[in-house]
Structure formats: structure tokens, C-alpha cells
Motif scaffolding. Structure first.
Motif, PDB file in Angstrom:
ATOM      1  N   GLU A 181      43.644  48.655  24.582  1.00 20.96           N
ATOM      2  CA  GLU A 181      43.996  50.051  24.292  1.00 20.96           C
ATOM      3  C   GLU A 181      43.498  50.975  25.402  1.00 20.96           C
ATOM      4  N   ALA A 182      43.136  50.389  26.542  1.00 20.60           N
ATOM      5  CA  ALA A 182      42.566  51.163  27.641  1.00 20.60           C
ATOM      6  C   ALA A 182      43.639  51.954  28.381  1.00 20.60           C
ATOM      7  N   GLU A 183      43.185  52.894  29.192  1.00 19.13           N
ATOM      8  CA  GLU A 183      44.115  53.717  29.987  1.00 19.13           C
ATOM      9  C   GLU A 183      44.630  52.972  31.223  1.00 19.13           C
ATOM     10  N   ILE A 184      43.779  52.126  31.799  1.00 19.73           N
ATOM     11  CA  ILE A 184      44.135  51.391  33.006  1.00 19.73           C
ATOM     12  C   ILE A 184      43.932  49.895  32.769  1.00 19.73           C
ATOM     13  N   ILE A 185      44.864  49.102  33.273  1.00 24.00           N
ATOM     14  CA  ILE A 185      44.783  47.650  33.185  1.00 24.00           C
ATOM     15  C   ILE A 185      44.463  47.096  34.569  1.00 24.00           C
ATOM     16  N   ILE A 186      43.505  46.174  34.634  1.00 19.60           N
ATOM     17  CA  ILE A 186      43.269  45.415  35.864  1.00 19.60           C
ATOM     18  C   ILE A 186      43.570  43.951  35.563  1.00 19.60           C
ATOM     19  N   SER A 187      44.570  43.407  36.219  1.00 22.72           N
ATOM     20  CA  SER A 187      44.902  41.997  36.069  1.00 22.72           C
ATOM     21  C   SER A 187      44.323  41.239  37.257  1.00 22.72           C
ATOM     22  N   ILE A 188      43.634  40.137  36.988  1.00 24.90           N
ATOM     23  CA  ILE A 188      42.975  39.401  38.069  1.00 24.90           C
ATOM     24  C   ILE A 188      43.265  37.905  37.947  1.00 24.90           C
ATOM     25  N   ASP A 189      42.932  37.162  38.995  1.00 22.01           N
ATOM     26  CA  ASP A 189      42.956  35.706  38.939  1.00 22.01           C
ATOM     27  C   ASP A 189      41.621  35.221  38.379  1.00 22.01           C
ATOM     28  N   SER A 190      41.646  34.043  37.790  1.00 22.63           N
ATOM     29  CA  SER A 190      40.442  33.543  37.120  1.00 22.63           C
ATOM     30  C   SER A 190      39.391  33.019  38.088  1.00 22.63           C
ATOM     31  N   ASP A 191      39.659  33.043  39.398  1.00 26.41           N
ATOM     32  CA  ASP A 191      38.632  32.681  40.373  1.00 26.41           C
ATOM     33  C   ASP A 191      38.230  33.873  41.236  1.00 26.41           C
ATOM     34  N   CYS A 192      38.552  35.085  40.759  1.00 25.98           N
ATOM     35  CA  CYS A 192      38.291  36.309  41.514  1.00 25.98           C
ATOM     36  C   CYS A 192      36.851  36.771  41.276  1.00 25.98           C
ATOM     37  N   ILE A 193      36.073  36.876  42.332  1.00 26.86           N
ATOM     38  CA  ILE A 193      34.680  37.324  42.245  1.00 26.86           C
ATOM     39  C   ILE A 193      34.604  38.781  42.687  1.00 26.86           C
ATOM     40  N   PHE A 194      34.135  39.648  41.780  1.00 23.33           N
ATOM     41  CA  PHE A 194      34.113  41.092  42.012  1.00 23.33           C
ATOM     42  C   PHE A 194      32.920  41.527  42.857  1.00 23.33           C
ATOM     43  N   HIS A 195      33.157  42.449  43.781  1.00 18.97           N
ATOM     44  CA  HIS A 195      32.079  43.287  44.313  1.00 18.97           C
ATOM     45  C   HIS A 195      31.724  44.273  43.200  1.00 18.97           C
ATOM     46  N   HIS A 196      30.469  44.705  43.131  1.00 14.64           N
ATOM     47  CA  HIS A 196      30.055  45.521  41.990  1.00 14.64           C
ATOM     48  C   HIS A 196      30.749  46.879  41.931  1.00 14.64           C
ATOM     49  N   ASP A 197      31.356  47.320  43.047  1.00 15.27           N
ATOM     50  CA  ASP A 197      32.030  48.632  43.060  1.00 15.27           C
ATOM     51  C   ASP A 197      33.542  48.547  42.845  1.00 15.27           C
TER      52      ASP A 197
END
Length: 417
Positions: A128-144
Motif C-alpha cells: 500500500e506504499a506510495e513508491i515501489i522498488i523492485s529488485i533482484d534477489s542478489d542485489c546488495i544495497f548501499h545504505h543510502d
């Protein structure tokens, strides 16, 4: 006449690519106004959709990296949807729910295996969020990452935003070294002219943010995609980017939103990945041609050039190279092409070492083997993609079923659906 026409088309396509790289350099250094104006005070609610298939422990590491995000914990969540993995991926998702209780994590599992695109849609049903982020299951995020992506949506006409995808395993082999240079140059140079006109034509599915209202509008089209009646489960990132543009929104790559992905380490894995991507590009090319008047009148010329000439160049180069090899089989093996690629490798490796130390290459001249790979890609992958447009598998993630441990309950605070 026909060979001359093919050479002219190929020359035009290559010229466009060279011009884009040169424009990327010019815009990057001389026109800071080409960058989007970010507003870090704009903090909408976010759902990170994580479709998963046969990813094993890596999916746990992905969720762990998201849990460290520099973004208000009450404003984002992870929705992990497993596509009937035959390994222990779902158990790793559940372990992440138990371990990272500082953020909200939902998990679910498809009733039947249905591919990445429809798995993303299944996860979307719980957001129910305003923005969707779709990612791959091996994607490692930078904290920002989340903070950076959201800052771009303060521009009302921006519909989709991507980040820069770095290579997590640059020194595993010569194959990963080649991909490291290609990824870096694509994001930091090639896409800059598209950023300038807010018309990026393909935002990577590794890190793809989109307004939820737009995603809901496109969901029926994603589920209904087909190739002459055969369901299509691949290339949803290119499809979503293209549809965003056609609906009058802008698209943008924020190179400050950085994530890392594990790239293929063997020729077999790379071949499967590139085959999947090539199918996606060719489908998109035919769709563009089918609706070309709509594109010409609605989109920026920069967008139309990219959507038409890039895939056209790929297909024409296949014919030209095959013709060239028939006439002179050793034409590609001369010293000039080899030394040209070595020179490019040396320059690119120096730039990466300076501006992205995490991706520093131990053997930078390995990029010289790119000339051999480009021949394989052009001669074999393009025709095979044309002949297998109805494929629906996950490509490099296919595995033989393994024994499944008994699922464990998730503590209150995180949710399984």
C-alpha cells in the motif's frame, strides 16, 4: 546494393553509440544542470518487492543489506515472494524475518512457478506504499539507496528511477572483469544523455523504483504480456521503463543510488543471461516498430533513436560480421582490434580504480578478451534469441530440486502471507 545498405545502417548505429559516450563525458563534466534536482526531505512510504527463485543464502544477505538502510524504518518494508524455489531460498527468507526485526518484512510463496514478472505482481498485491522498488534477489544495497531513489521523485513528472548497478565479484574471472567495465561505462557514461532528456530507455531490474499508482496501472499489461499468444515472463524492467515513457512520465538513473550484483562467472551462465536480455531487447524493438507513429509524436527524439537504433545495430551487425568472416575468417584476429580493446581496458580500469575502488580489477587487461565475446554474442546469441522468443525460464537460476527442511514459524512483528 544490399551489403552497402547494411554497412551504412551499422555505421549509423555505431556512430550513435560513440556520440552517446562522448556526450556522456561532456554532460558529466560540463553540464551539471543535466542532473535531476534532488529533495531529500521528500520521504514517501516504500515497498521493496523482492522476487526470489533458487537464490539460497544470497537472498538473506540482500534483506540484511536493506535492513541497514538510511531511511525511516516506519516508512519502508520488504515484501519477499518466492517463486516455488527448489532449494532453501524460502527458509533463508524466513530466517531474515526472524533476524531483522528492526524493519517490516513480509514473505509469501507462489502456488505455482510463474516467472519473475508475475512474481513481482504477486508481491505488489500486498503493498500500500506510495513508491515501489523492485529488485533482484542478489542485489546488495548501499545504505543510502532508498533515500537517493526517493529524492528524485520530488520531480512530479518522474515516473521511474533506477540506480547504478556495481559488480560484487569483479575479480572472480576474466569474464567478471569484462562485465565490470561494461557495467561501469554503461551507467556512468552511456545512459547520461538519456538522463539529460529524462528518457532512460531501460532501467535495470536489479534496482527499479516506480510510482505505485503507475505500477498498478501497468500490472494487467505485465500479467498479460505474450509473444503471439505465448506468455512472456522476462524483460519486465525494459517493458516497465518503456511504458512509463509512453504514459508521459520521465525516467532517470541516479548514479548515487548504488547497489551491487553478482554477475555470471562462467561462459555458460553469461550466455544464458545475455540470451534472456537479448530476447527482451528484440521484443521491445518489434513493439517500437509496430507503434512507431505513437513514439515519434509522443517521445523525445533521443528516446526514439535509442529504442530503434540500438537493437537494429545488434541485428545488422550479426549479418555484417557473418559476411565478413565468410570473406576473411581471420579478419577479427588482427592486432589492431586487440590493441584497441587493451587500450580501452587500461583507461577504463584506471577510472574504476579511482572512482569505484570496490570494483578495482586485479587483471585489468582481461577486457582484451571482450573482442572474442562480442563475436560469440553477435553471431550466436542474436539468432538464438530470435528463435526462442517464447522462453519463460529464470535462466541462470535453474536448479535440481533439493530436500526441503520443515518451515519454521515467524515471530510476531514480521508477516508471512
Amino acid at each position: 546494393m544490399a551489403p552497402i545498405l547494411l554497412w551504412l545502417i551499422l555505421f549509423l548505429c555505431l556512430l550513435i553509440s560513440v556520440v552517446k559516450y562522448l556526450m556522456g563525458l561532456l554532460l558529466r563534466w560540463s553540464f551539471p544542470g543535466s542532473k535531476i534536482k534532488k529533495d531529500y526531505t521528500w520521504q514517501p512510504t516504500v515497498s521493496v518487492l523482492l522476487p526470489c527463485y533458487n537464490e539460497g543464502k544470497t537472498v538473506y544477505e540482500t534483506i540484511e543489506s536493506i535492513s541497514r538502510s538510511n531511511y525511516p524504518a516506519e516508512k519502508f518494508e520488504v515484501i519477499a515472494q518466492d517463486d516455488c524455489s527448489v532449494d532453501d531460498s524460502y527458509e533463508w527468507i524466513q530466517k531474515a524475518q526472524r533476524d531483522f526485526t528492526n524493519i517490516r518484512i513480509r514473505s509469501g510463496r507462489n502456488v505455482v512457478n510463474c516467472g519473475k514478472a508475475r512474481t513481482v505482481c504477486n508481491a505488489l498485491e500486498h503493498s500500500e506504499a506510495e513508491i515501489i522498488i523492485s529488485i533482484d534477489s542478489d542485489c546488495i544495497f548501499h545504505h543510502d539507496v532508498i533515500r537517493e531513489l526517493m529524492s528524485c521523485f520530488s520531480e512530479p513528472k518522474i515516473g521511474s528511477v533506477g540506480g547504478r548497478v556495481g559488480v560484487r565479484n569483479p575479480n572472480d574471472s576474466a569474464i567478471t572483469a569484462v562485465q565490470t567495465i561494461i557495467y561501469y561505462s554503461a551507467f556512468t557514461l552511456y545512459k547520461i544523455p538519456e538522463n539529460w532528456t529524462r528518457s532512460v530507455c531501460c532501467i535495470s531490474g536489479c534496482l527499479f523504483a516506480i510510482r505505485r499508482s503507475l505500477m498498478l496501472e501497468l500490472e494487467p499489461a505485465i500479467r498479460g504480456r505474450n509473444w503471439f499468444g505465448i506468455p512472456v515472463n522476462q524483460g519486465e524492467d525494459r517493458f516497465l521503463t518503456h511504458q512509463t515513457l509512453l504514459r508521459g512520465y520521465g525516467t532517470y538513473i541516479n548514479n548515487d543510488a548504488l547497489c551491487w550484483t553478482t554477475v555470471p562467472t562462467t561462459l555458460s551462465q553469461l550466455f544464458k543471461q545475455q540470451l534472456r536480455w537479448r530476447r527482451s531487447g528484440i521484443r521491445d524493438f518489434f513493439f517500437t516498430l509496430k507503434t512507431l507513429p505513437q513514439h515519434v509524436w509522443k517521445l523525445h527524439p533521443n528516446t526514439v533513436f535509442t529504442l530503434v537504433l540500438t537493437p537494429l545495430g545488434t541485428m545488422v551487425s550479426m549479418i555484417v560480421i557473418v559476411t565478413m568472416l565468410i570473406a576473411d575468417p581471420l579478419a577479427w584476429a588482427g592486432p589492431a582490434p586487440f590493441f584497441m580493446y587493451l587500450g580501452l581496458a587500461a583507461i577504463a580500469s584506471w577510472v574504476i580504480a579511482r572512482y569505484s575502488p570496490k570494483e578495482t580489477l586485479r587483471h585489468p587487461l582481461a577486457f582484451g578478451c571482450y573482442i572474442a565475446w562480442s563475436l560469440v554474442s553477435t553471431i550466436f546469441i542474436t539468432p538464438l534469441a530470435l528463435l526462442t522468443m517464447d522462453s519463460a525460464d529464470w535462466g541462470t537460476r535453474a536448479k535440481v530440486p533439493e530436500p526441503q527442511p520443515t518451515p519454521q514459524e515467524v515471530p510476531v512483528g514480521n508477516i508471512s502471507h
